[in-house]
Scaffold this active site. Structure first.
Site, PDB file in Angstrom:
ATOM      1  N   ASP A   1      -0.139 -10.655  -2.341  1.00 19.97           N
ATOM      2  CA  ASP A   1      -0.771  -9.560  -1.606  1.00 19.97           C
ATOM      3  C   ASP A   1      -2.210  -9.363  -2.098  1.00 19.97           C
ATOM      4  OD1 ASP A   1      -0.893  -7.388   0.152  1.00 19.97           O
ATOM      5  OD2 ASP A   1      -0.215  -5.962  -1.375  1.00 19.97           O
ATOM      6  N   HIS A   2      -3.147  -9.257  -1.184  1.00 18.13           N
ATOM      7  CA  HIS A   2      -4.573  -9.042  -1.511  1.00 18.13           C
ATOM      8  C   HIS A   2      -5.113 -10.063  -2.503  1.00 18.13           C
ATOM      9  CE1 HIS A   2      -5.193  -5.338   0.717  1.00 18.13           C
ATOM     10  NE2 HIS A   2      -4.025  -4.906   0.270  1.00 18.13           N
TER      11      HIS A   2
ATOM     12  N   HIS B   1      -4.681   2.718   1.365  1.00 22.42           N
ATOM     13  CA  HIS B   1      -3.682   2.547   0.313  1.00 22.42           C
ATOM     14  C   HIS B   1      -3.535   3.809  -0.540  1.00 22.42           C
ATOM     15  CE1 HIS B   1      -5.119  -1.637   1.093  1.00 22.42           C
ATOM     16  NE2 HIS B   1      -3.824  -1.869   1.074  1.00 22.42           N
ATOM     17  N   GLY B   2      -2.296   4.121  -0.917  1.00 23.72           N
ATOM     18  CA  GLY B   2      -2.061   5.244  -1.826  1.00 23.72           C
ATOM     19  C   GLY B   2      -1.551   6.463  -1.089  1.00 23.72           C
TER      20      GLY B   2
ATOM     21  N   SER C   1       2.830   3.611   3.060  1.00 18.74           N
ATOM     22  CA  SER C   1       3.376   4.813   2.409  1.00 18.74           C
ATOM     23  C   SER C   1       2.750   6.068   2.997  1.00 18.74           C
ATOM     24  CB  SER C   1       3.083   4.790   0.899  1.00 18.74           C
ATOM     25  OG  SER C   1       3.670   3.668   0.312  1.00 18.74           O
TER      26      SER C   1
ATOM     27  N   ASN D   1       3.175  -3.016   5.125  1.00 21.09           N
ATOM     28  CA  ASN D   1       3.230  -3.023   3.661  1.00 21.09           C
ATOM     29  C   ASN D   1       3.560  -1.638   3.102  1.00 21.09           C
ATOM     30  OD1 ASN D   1       2.221  -5.577   4.045  1.00 21.09           O
ATOM     31  ND2 ASN D   1       0.372  -5.279   2.843  1.00 21.09           N
TER      32      ASN D   1
HETATM   33  P1  13P Z   1       0.683   1.722   0.048  1.00 23.10           P
HETATM   34  O1  13P Z   1       0.708   1.634  -1.441  1.00 23.10           O
HETATM   35  O2  13P Z   1      -0.234   2.789   0.548  1.00 23.10           O
HETATM   36  O3  13P Z   1       2.026   1.766   0.657  1.00 23.10           O
HETATM   37  O4  13P Z   1       0.003   0.344   0.563  1.00 23.10           O
HETATM   38  C1  13P Z   1       0.612  -0.855   0.226  1.00 23.10           C
HETATM   39  C2  13P Z   1      -0.166  -2.003   0.718  1.00 23.10           C
HETATM   40  O5  13P Z   1      -0.779  -1.949   1.762  1.00 23.10           O
HETATM   41  C3  13P Z   1      -0.131  -3.224  -0.089  1.00 23.10           C
HETATM   42  O6  13P Z   1      -1.026  -4.167   0.353  1.00 23.10           O
END
Ligand code: 13P
Length: 277
Positions: free
Chosen positions: A81-82, A176-177, A207, A226
């Site tokens: 991821d990333h 994210h977060g 999330s 994700n």
């Molecule tokens: P969250 O932590 O906001 O769920 O995002 C996860 C994400 O996009 C990982 O690449």
């Protein structure tokens, strides 16, 4: 069964649902997600952040993920991821990842294309599909979901054609977060991007996105979502709630594994991935 990124994306596209991509950190989070996927007969992606491939965590975790995926009766992809750059991508491939993300979204459009294409070409040589990112998905703590420019369908089309990515993460109103305010997604834009490209469209920052927004995003064409932050809380809330009297670590961890399992089950059902294995 351990499957490739392209294989799992095809299952999602054909079934018209989104495959849950859960960020895992240790054996217990892997166990929780796999138990949920088995119970609901769902395909899942287990993914690791790029930093795990810059230190020993990825080295120790990779065999755990591979073994769990190989033993599972449902399709499981192991994804970077990333991915920050060539070092992390190479290490992930060496550790047996079956999907790769390269994130060069902080660069300008042309440089993002040329850097992403290098990774796509390299991964093609070993038969592995790549996820790119266009339009920066920033941090919820900074409120980036409200200010970031949304990815356009025209740019997405060009990016996919020129790089050859199998999947594309786009900026459509998430970050994210933990959000300070529930995000509102650019659903029309998701549909435009989905119609303009044949790559699987990916929603990062799952999330805290309201359930109805998630359902609408999938209807509009999102095929991978994700979840990172909320899985961490599902794990940690249970760790903090466990009595300190329990010192055998396997027993201490049971509640946390179960917390992750319940969280994964909820997201599998929300994304319509149950009974799609
Ligand atoms: P969250 O932590 O906001 O769920 O995002 C996860 C994400 O996009 C990982 O690449």
């Amino acid at each position: 069964m351990l499957v490739s990124f392209n294989e799992i994306l095809n299952i999602a596209e054909k079934g018209g649902f989104a495959v849950p991509a859960l960020n895992v950190y240790n054996m217990e989070t892997v166990m929780g997600v796999i138990a949920a996927a088995e119970e609901l007969k769902a395909p899942v992606i287990l993914q690791n952040y790029s930093r795990l491939f810059t230190n020993d965590e990825g080295f120790h975790l990779a065999p755990v993920i591979r073994a769990a995926a190989e033993r599972a009766s449902v399709p499981v992809c192991y994804h970077l991821d990333h991915g920050a750059g060539l070092n992390e991508v190479t290490r992930a491939l060496r550790y047996g990842a079956t999907g790769i993300m390269i994130d060069k979204s902080a660069l300008c459009f042309d440089e993002n294309i040329s850097e992403t294409k290098k990774i796509v070409d390299m991964c093609k040589a070993v038969g592995i599909g790549v996820e790119g990112e266009l339009g920066h998905v920033g941090s919820a703590a900074s409120g980036d979901e409200q200010t970031a420019e949304h990815t356009t369908a025209e740019d997405a089309k060009k990016f996919v054609e020129e790089t050859g990515v199998s999947a594309l993460a786009v900026a459509v109103g998430t970050a994210h977060g933990r959000y300070k305010k529930a995000p509102k997604l650019a659903l029309d834009r998701i549909a435009e991007i989905h119609n303009a490209t044949n790559a699987a469209i990916v929603l990062h920052g799952g999330s805290g996105v309201p359930d109805e927004e998630i359902r609408a995003a999938i209807k509009a064409g999102i095929r991978k979502i994700n979840f990172g932050t909320d899985l961490c809380f599902a794990f940690l809330d249970n760790v903090f709630a466990t009595s300190r009297e329990v010192y055998a670590i396997d027993l201490f961890m049971r509640g946390a594994v179960n917390g992750v399992k319940e969280f994964a089950k909820e997201k599998i059902m929300l994304l319509g991935a149950d009974n799609k294995a």
